[in-house]
Design an enzyme around this catalytic site. Structure first.
Site, PDB file in Angstrom:
ATOM      1  N   GLY A 241      54.171  43.701  37.275  1.00 15.87           N
ATOM      2  CA  GLY A 241      53.879  42.362  37.776  1.00 15.87           C
ATOM      3  C   GLY A 241      55.008  41.460  37.331  1.00 15.87           C
TER       4      GLY A 241
ATOM      5  CB  SER B 178      57.150  47.495  37.114  1.00 19.32           C
ATOM      6  OG  SER B 178      57.876  46.475  37.733  1.00 19.32           O
ATOM      7  CB  ALA B 179      56.249  43.695  34.048  1.00 17.10           C
TER       8      ALA B 179
ATOM      9  CG  HIS C 160      61.317  47.723  40.531  1.00 17.67           C
ATOM     10  ND1 HIS C 160      60.472  48.352  41.401  1.00 17.67           N
ATOM     11  CD2 HIS C 160      60.512  47.102  39.625  1.00 17.67           C
ATOM     12  CE1 HIS C 160      59.216  48.110  41.056  1.00 17.67           C
ATOM     13  NE2 HIS C 160      59.207  47.358  39.982  1.00 17.67           N
TER      14      HIS C 160
ATOM     15  CD  GLU D  59      61.471  50.855  43.850  1.00 16.87           C
ATOM     16  OE1 GLU D  59      61.540  51.398  44.963  1.00 16.87           O
ATOM     17  OE2 GLU D  59      61.138  49.670  43.687  1.00 16.87           O
TER      18      GLU D  59
END
Lengths: 235, 235
Positions: free
Chosen positions: A90, A122-123, A159, A194
Site C-alpha cells: 500500500g 511491496s510497502a 516494483h 515484480e
C-alpha cells in the site's frame, strides 16, 4: 533465527493475490496456524477490515487463520505474541507513520530477531530495508522518520521498473531516482522486479523468483544479480 | 501583485530546456534584466553551478542575466533583492529541505506576495501548492516539513500521467495515488500534464498550454479542465 520473505509485489499481472508465492509461504510458515496481519498501508485507501479479509482468504488455503493487528487492544503485545507476521503493501508513508504511532515498528524488529517468521510485500518489504528513502509511493502523510526496520543491511526498491524506451514522459526513470538517492546516502539499493523476493534465513540472504534483480551502489555502475544468488555479502 | 508561472515540466519530449515556454517567459519577466535561480532540486544530482549554467543559457536568449542563489553569501537577502525568481525542477524532497535549511522558503513567499515575478517548473511548481504531499519524487532526504509555499490554495501534481492501458506493472497509477492522498487530506489536487502551466496574476489563476488538466477533489469524481479556463474559484 531470522526468517523473512521480502517480496517485490503481492500480485503478478494476470494473477490473484499472493498466488505465485503460496507454495513458498506454505513452507515459510510451516507449523504456524495463526498469522498477524498488518494492514496499515491500506492500498487504495481500503479499510483495515477489508484488507485483512483479503489476506485471510488467501491464507485459509494453507490452513492459517489471519487476524488484523487493528483488532487487538494493544498492537505491541499482539506483535510480541504473534506466531507469524505479514505486513501488506500500500502506501509506505502511511505504513511507517502508523508503525511509529503505535510502537509496532520496534515490536516487529524484536519479534523478527527472536525468530517470528515474517512476510512483507511491496510497502511491507520496503520497511525491511535500512530506510524508506527508496519507496516509489506518494508522500500522502508526513512520517516521524524515514528510518525503517533494517532487517537487511541495505535498501529495497520494490516494483523495480526498467526504463521504458518508447516513453515520451519527461519524469525521471527509476534508475535516475536511485542515482539521486546515492548522491546523499551510502547504502546499496536492491531493485526487486515484480515476481522476485528475498529469502532471509539467519544471516543468509538469497534472491528468489524467475527474474534478475538490479543492484545499485554508490559511485558504481548498476549490476544485474541472477536469481538464486546468495547476496549475504551485500551491505 | 502576485505574478507566477507554475509549469508542469521544463522540457517537452523532443524539445530543449524551456523552449516551449520562452515566448511566455519573455512577457512574464518583461522589464527584468536579472533573475535569481534556485538550483536546490539538483535534477540527476547535478551541481548548483551546472544547473545554473543551464538556466543562464536559456535566459540569455531573452536578455536576462541569471545568477544562482548559492553564489550569494546570504540567500535570504538575495531573494529579497531579486528582480525575478526561477525555481528549477529536480527532487522536491531535496528542494524543500534546502529551502527550509536556508530560510529561503519564507523569503520566496514574501517576495512573491510583494510582486516579484516567479517561475517554477516541476519541483519548483510543486512547492507553489499548499503541501508537497502530491510530488512524484523519491524521498531521498527527510525534509523538516511537507508544508510548502501555498501560493495557490490547492496542491499541484506536475508531470501528470494518465493510466497506461497496456501496462503490466502492478504499481499504482497516478490517479490511485491521488485518491489515497484524499483519504487523509482535504485540498484539491490539480494534475498538470506536461506542456500545461498555470498563469497567476493577483488572485486570478488560468490554465495555459495545449492540454486539459485533471482536477481531483476529495470524495468527487475527477474532472477535466479545458485550457484557458479561469480556475480562480478552486480551493
Amino acid at each position: 533465527m531470522k526468517k523473512l520473505i521480502i517480496a517485490s509485489t503481492s500480485t503478478l499481472h494476470g494473477g490473484s493475490y499472493l498466488d505465485y508465492l503460496l507454495p513458498t509461504l506454505q513452507e515459510h510458515f510451516k507449523g504456524c496456524t495463526t498469522l498477524l496481519f498488518v494492514p496499515y498501508a491500506r492500498p487504495g485507501g481500503i479499510t483495515h477490515d477489508e484488507y485483512t479479509a483479503k489476506a485471510a482468504e488467501v491464507f485459509a488455503k494453507i490452513n492459517i487463520t489471519v487476524k488484523g493487528i487493528h483488532e487487538y487492544e494493544n498492537p505491541v503485545i499482539a506483535t510480541e505474541n504473534a506466531e507469524a507476521i505479514f505486513t501488506g503493501g500500500g502506501n509506505t508513508f502511511l505504513l511507517v507513520t502508523q508503525l511509529y504511532k503505535t510502537g509496532v515498528m520496534d515490536a516487529i524488529e524484536k519479534a523478527v530477531e527472536k525468530g517470528t517468521p515474517y512476510l512483507g510485500t511491496s510497502a511491507g518489504s520496503n520497511i525491511c530495508g535500512l530506510t524508506m528513502n527508496t519507496t516509489n509511493d506518494m508522500p500522502i502523510i508526513y512520517p516521524p522518520s524515514f528510518q525503517t526496520l533494517g532487517l537487511v543491511p541495505f535498501n529495497i526498491n520494490p516494483h523495480y521498473l526498467d526504463p521504458m524506451p518508447d516513453s515520451k514522459h519527461m519524469g525521471e526513470t527509476r534508475e535516475t531516482r536511485i542515482k539521486e538517492f546515492h548522491q546523499f546516502n551510502p547504502q546499496p539499493v536492491l531493485g526487486l522486479r515484480e515476481g522476485s523476493w528475498l529469502e532471509v534465513q539467519g544471516s543468509t540472504i538469497i534472491l528468489r523468483g524467475d527474474l534478475q534483480a538490479r543492484l545499485f551502489r554508490k559511485e558504481q555502475e548498476p549490476e544485474e544479480i541472477a536469481t538464486n544468488t546468495d547476496i549475504s555479502w551485500l551491505k
